[in-house]
Scaffold this motif. Structure first.
Motif, short mmCIF file in Angstrom:
data_model
loop_
_atom_site.label_atom_id
_atom_site.label_comp_id
_atom_site.label_asym_id
_atom_site.label_seq_id
_atom_site.Cartn_x
_atom_site.Cartn_y
_atom_site.Cartn_z
N GLY A 52 -58.23 26.73 129.69
CA GLY A 52 -58.97 26.00 130.66
C GLY A 52 -59.01 24.49 130.15
O GLY A 52 -58.74 24.07 128.93
N ALA A 53 -59.47 23.61 130.88
CA ALA A 53 -59.86 22.20 130.37
C ALA A 53 -60.74 22.28 129.00
O ALA A 53 -60.50 21.46 128.32
CB ALA A 53 -60.53 21.54 131.54
N ASP A 54 -61.52 23.26 128.75
CA ASP A 54 -62.49 23.38 127.98
C ASP A 54 -61.75 23.89 126.65
O ASP A 54 -62.29 24.04 125.59
CB ASP A 54 -63.76 24.48 128.14
N GLN A 55 -60.26 24.30 126.87
CA GLN A 55 -59.69 24.79 125.68
C GLN A 55 -60.12 26.14 125.36
O GLN A 55 -59.49 26.80 124.12
CB GLN A 55 -59.39 23.86 124.26
N LYS A 56 -60.64 26.76 126.11
CA LYS A 56 -60.95 28.23 126.01
C LYS A 56 -59.94 28.91 126.75
O LYS A 56 -59.47 28.76 127.78
CB LYS A 56 -62.35 28.60 126.42
N VAL A 57 -59.58 30.37 126.13
CA VAL A 57 -58.70 31.11 126.94
C VAL A 57 -59.41 31.40 128.45
O VAL A 57 -60.36 32.27 128.31
CB VAL A 57 -58.55 32.36 126.00
N ALA A 58 -58.43 31.25 129.40
CA ALA A 58 -58.90 31.55 130.68
C ALA A 58 -57.97 32.96 131.15
O ALA A 58 -58.73 33.81 131.82
CB ALA A 58 -58.35 30.44 131.75
N ALA A 59 -56.79 33.22 130.60
CA ALA A 59 -56.11 34.49 130.59
C ALA A 59 -55.21 34.61 129.66
O ALA A 59 -54.47 33.73 129.11
CB ALA A 59 -55.34 34.32 132.01
N ASN A 60 -54.96 35.98 129.27
CA ASN A 60 -54.02 36.09 128.34
C ASN A 60 -52.71 36.86 129.29
O ASN A 60 -53.31 37.94 130.19
CB ASN A 60 -54.50 37.51 127.58
N PRO A 126 -59.68 27.38 140.52
CA PRO A 126 -59.01 26.11 140.56
C PRO A 126 -59.37 25.18 139.57
O PRO A 126 -60.60 24.96 139.17
CB PRO A 126 -59.56 25.63 142.27
N GLY A 127 -58.15 24.61 139.10
CA GLY A 127 -58.70 23.39 138.15
C GLY A 127 -57.20 23.32 137.40
O GLY A 127 -56.29 23.68 137.39
N LEU A 131 -50.63 26.18 129.86
CA LEU A 131 -49.97 27.37 129.39
C LEU A 131 -49.53 27.00 127.78
O LEU A 131 -49.00 26.04 127.41
CB LEU A 131 -48.43 27.39 130.11
N VAL A 132 -49.90 28.23 127.12
CA VAL A 132 -49.69 28.03 125.50
C VAL A 132 -48.72 29.19 125.05
O VAL A 132 -48.92 30.45 125.48
CB VAL A 132 -51.04 27.94 124.92
N VAL A 133 -47.72 28.80 124.42
CA VAL A 133 -47.00 29.82 123.87
C VAL A 133 -46.85 29.70 122.47
O VAL A 133 -46.53 28.50 121.80
CB VAL A 133 -45.51 29.73 124.64
N THR A 150 -51.68 22.30 137.20
CA THR A 150 -52.87 22.60 138.01
C THR A 150 -52.55 23.97 138.73
O THR A 150 -51.54 24.23 139.38
CB THR A 150 -52.84 21.37 139.01
N TRP A 151 -53.91 24.73 139.03
CA TRP A 151 -54.06 25.91 139.60
C TRP A 151 -55.17 26.22 140.74
O TRP A 151 -56.05 25.47 140.44
CB TRP A 151 -54.22 27.16 138.61
N PRO A 152 -54.71 26.19 141.98
CA PRO A 152 -53.57 26.75 142.38
C PRO A 152 -52.79 25.47 142.81
O PRO A 152 -53.28 24.45 143.08
CB PRO A 152 -53.83 27.59 143.68
#
Length: 176
Positions: A52-60, A126-127, A131-133, A150-152
């Motif tokens: 997310g914008a806070d650099q925390k993991v939103a989804a693995n 939404p926000g 994507l990090v690889v 941006t999602w969605p």
């Protein structure tokens, strides 16, 4: 045309409309693992996640690792080599994770598709996301590639990023 024929035709037409699939938002990506000319090659461990914008993991989204026992031990021993992912999320997961973890992959392009109906994206607010690889390879290097989106998506978004050693081209397409 009789009244019964008109009603039957209208009923069939409406039932066909109801049976049409509802389109879901999609996140499609392609991750390329390049061919490396090295003396000792090991498939890389790869973690793919959303921040997310806070650099925390939103989804693995996906984690590829050696998920069987070898003479060196079980592959989870090396997951901390995916340093960023491990610090932000990996150390709190109990692997394997159904629908997320899987075996390492060979050299080449690998396509992944995620729908807003899948657990990883179902509760994504939404926000703005990234994507990090991340890839890490035994007797090799470590690399991180990021792509903002941006999602969605209100319209189709596409972006690419290219690694310099352990990751080739990463392509992202976000569809409404």
């Amino acid at each position: 045309m009789s009244r019964i024929t008109v009603v039957t035709t209208l009923s069939i037409a409406l039932s066909g409309m109801l049976a049409m699939p509802a389109y879901a938002a999609e996140l499609n990506l392609s991750v390329e693992l390049p061919q490396l000319n090295v003396a000792e090659y090991h498939r890389p461990y790869v973690a793919i996640w959303l921040e997310g914008a806070d650099q925390k993991v939103a989804a693995n989204l996906s984690v590829w690792y050696q998920n069987k026992d070898t003479k060196e031990g079980h592959g989870t021993k090396w997951l901390p080599d995916l340093r960023q992912w491990w610090r932000k999320s990996g150390r709190t997961l109990k692997v394997p994770v159904d629908g997320v973890t899987g075996p390492t992959r060979p050299v080449g392009k690998h396509a992944l598709k995620f729908s807003d109906r899948q657990p990883a994206l179902a509760n994504l607010a939404p926000g703005t996301y990234t994507l990090v690889v991340e890839a890490a390879r035994e007797v090799g290097g470590r690399e991180l590639v990021k792509i903002p989106f941006t999602w969605p998506a209100k319209s189709t978004q596409t972006a690419q990023a290219k690694g310099s050693s352990e990751i080739g081209t990463v392509s992202l397409s976000v569809k409404p």
